[in-house]
Design an enzyme around this catalytic site. Structure first.
Site, short mmCIF file in Angstrom:
data_model
loop_
_atom_site.label_atom_id
_atom_site.label_comp_id
_atom_site.label_asym_id
_atom_site.label_seq_id
_atom_site.Cartn_x
_atom_site.Cartn_y
_atom_site.Cartn_z
CE LYS A 63 9.10 58.03 -84.85
NZ LYS A 63 10.19 57.50 -83.98
CB SER A 144 11.95 60.85 -82.72
OG SER A 144 11.78 59.47 -82.99
CB SER A 168 12.60 57.41 -80.84
OG SER A 168 13.62 58.30 -81.23
#
Length: 439
Positions: A63, A144, A168
């Protein structure tokens, strides 16, 4: 192709598969249409022929919050377009690299991880490849960690490193039919990662299976998971009624079918109303810890470069400007009291069960166009998952939908440091649901 990382590793060790060829396939998938907007930047990993290493030279995505040596970390934002390349890997990335991961790229996300939907106006929003194959509609993958989920679902990565502050990891895993494990936060390192709310942030992973989740957790936490199979008849599982409100039809049906299967196997399932859960919303006033702690990190950059922020993210961060130091300390104290009350209320249960999210993946276009719809949907998507972060607990989502239908997730969760028992239960649950699905 192997169906999960563990199967691929077995193939490498037995000489049936080659790491270099699997990496080439992952790189091709990362550049495919199915992965459009999933990556902020691709790396050029060199093939690693290490079949007996924990990760075997296979592709793992990162990420765009975690430092990777030689690459900038930009949080999916234009506001960090001037970020210099990192000089060293963050601890979580270093552990993956040492375990033999081929780091394939930084994945896209809701800017600075501040949304459960996964929209990103700077780099584009990746579409959900699983739902698109089913109904052809442009649906979100959730956030997310949107790019993280898409990277795994599309075959670009065998697992994805991400963060979970309010859901997330678990939300996108649920919406794409994957497994997402949010461990007790203190077990995995958060250094070298752009924070959202340090009191809630957890470094963790999205995988294809629970056994892969165990493997990734062992690497990230630098500890061995102690698994123990227990008879279903000895398990007491609670279902908080507050987490069943506002479910869409498919989520409700899939969840009830999963409960019926667990009950038929012998598990004792009780619908409960923990009194402290009614106080959860009071701890989210003014955006709660996420707004307060993100404001502390972003306030100087917002003052200089607010026009480079996603306007929806900037709005949520600025809610933290109204907190005083006394407000913040009061909130931390209230959270400690709430955790103690929840732990007391949940005593005697081996785990809690709930739908991971209240609805299937929504379509992208309406969320992009309508602020009111965006924020209402975001709140609903985060409702069940965010309870676990505030609790400082652990949780895992695994698929519970019928073949050929849109993905839904079953969330198993527990209080802090019960990770090993939860992973053990998740392995049993996954096997049970899969056997029922294949029957």
């Amino acid at each position: 192709m192997p169906h999960d990382l563990s199967s691929a590793l077995s193939g490498l060790r037995e000489g049936r598969l080659q790491a270099a060829e699997l990496l080439r396939m992952s790189q091709a998938a990362a550049r495919s249409e199915a992965c459009k907007h999933a990556f902020v930047r691709l790396f050029e990993p060199r093939p690693i022929e290490a079949p007996h290493s924990p990760l075997g030279g296979l592709a793992i995505s990162i990420k765009d919050l975690f430092d990777v040596a030689g690459q900038p970390s930009t949080g999916g934002s234009r506001a960090l377009s001037d970020a210099p390349p990192a000089s060293v890997d963050s601890p979580a990335v270093a552990r993956l690299r040492t375990a033999g991961a081929a780091l394939i790229g930084h994945t896209n996300l809701s800017e600075f991880a501040f949304s459960g939907l996964g929209l990103n106006p700077h780099h584009g929003t990746p579409l959900n490849p699983v739902t698109q194959a089913l109904d052809g509609l442009a649906r979100i993958p959730g956030g997310s960690s949107s790019g993280a989920a898409v990277s795994v679902a599309s075959g670009a990565a065998w697992a994805a490193l991400g963060t979970d502050t309010g859901g997330s990891i678990r939300i996108p895993a649920a919406l794409t039919g994957l497994v997402g494990f949010k461990n007790t936060a203190r077990l995995t390192p958060a250094a070298g990662c752009i924070p959202l709310a340090p009191s809630l942030d957890t470094s963790c992973a999205i995988t294809h299976s629970v056994r892969d989740a165990v493997l990734l957790h062992e690497i990230l936490a630098a500890r061995q998971v102690r698994l123990q199979t227990r008879p279903w008849s000895g398990l007491r599982l609670g279902v908080p009624r507050a987490m069943l409100e506002g479910l869409d039809t498919q989520v409700a049906q899939d969840f009830e079918r999963s409960l019926a299967q667990l009950s038929a196997a012998g598990a004792q399932i009780e619908h409960i109303d923990p009194a402290p859960l009614r106080d959860f919303s009071a701890l989210q006033i003014q955006g709660g810890l996420a707004a307060c702690e993100s404001w502390a990190w972003h306030r100087a950059r917002l003052a200089e470069r607010e026009s480079d922020y996603d306007a929806r993210v900037a709005l949520r961060i600025k809610r933290g400007a109204g907190f005083t130091a006394a407000d913040y300390l009061d909130l931390l104290s209230a959270r400690r009291d709430w955790i103690a009350a929840m732990e007391q209320a949940l005593q005697g249960f081996d785990a809690l069960l709930s739908p991971t999210v209240a609805r299937v993946a929504p379509e992208l276009a309406p969320l992009r166009a309508d602020d009111e719809l965006f924020f209402a949907t975001n709140l609903l998507m985060l409702r069940n998952t965010s309870v676990v972060n505030l609790l400082d607990g652990c949780a895992l989502t695994l698929p519970c939908h019928a073949p050929g239908s849109l993905p839904t997730g079953l969330m198993l969760w527990a209080t802090a440091l019960r990770d090993d028992a939860l992973l053990s239960l998740a392995l049993q649950t996954e096997a049970l649901l899969q056997s029922e699905r294949e029957a």
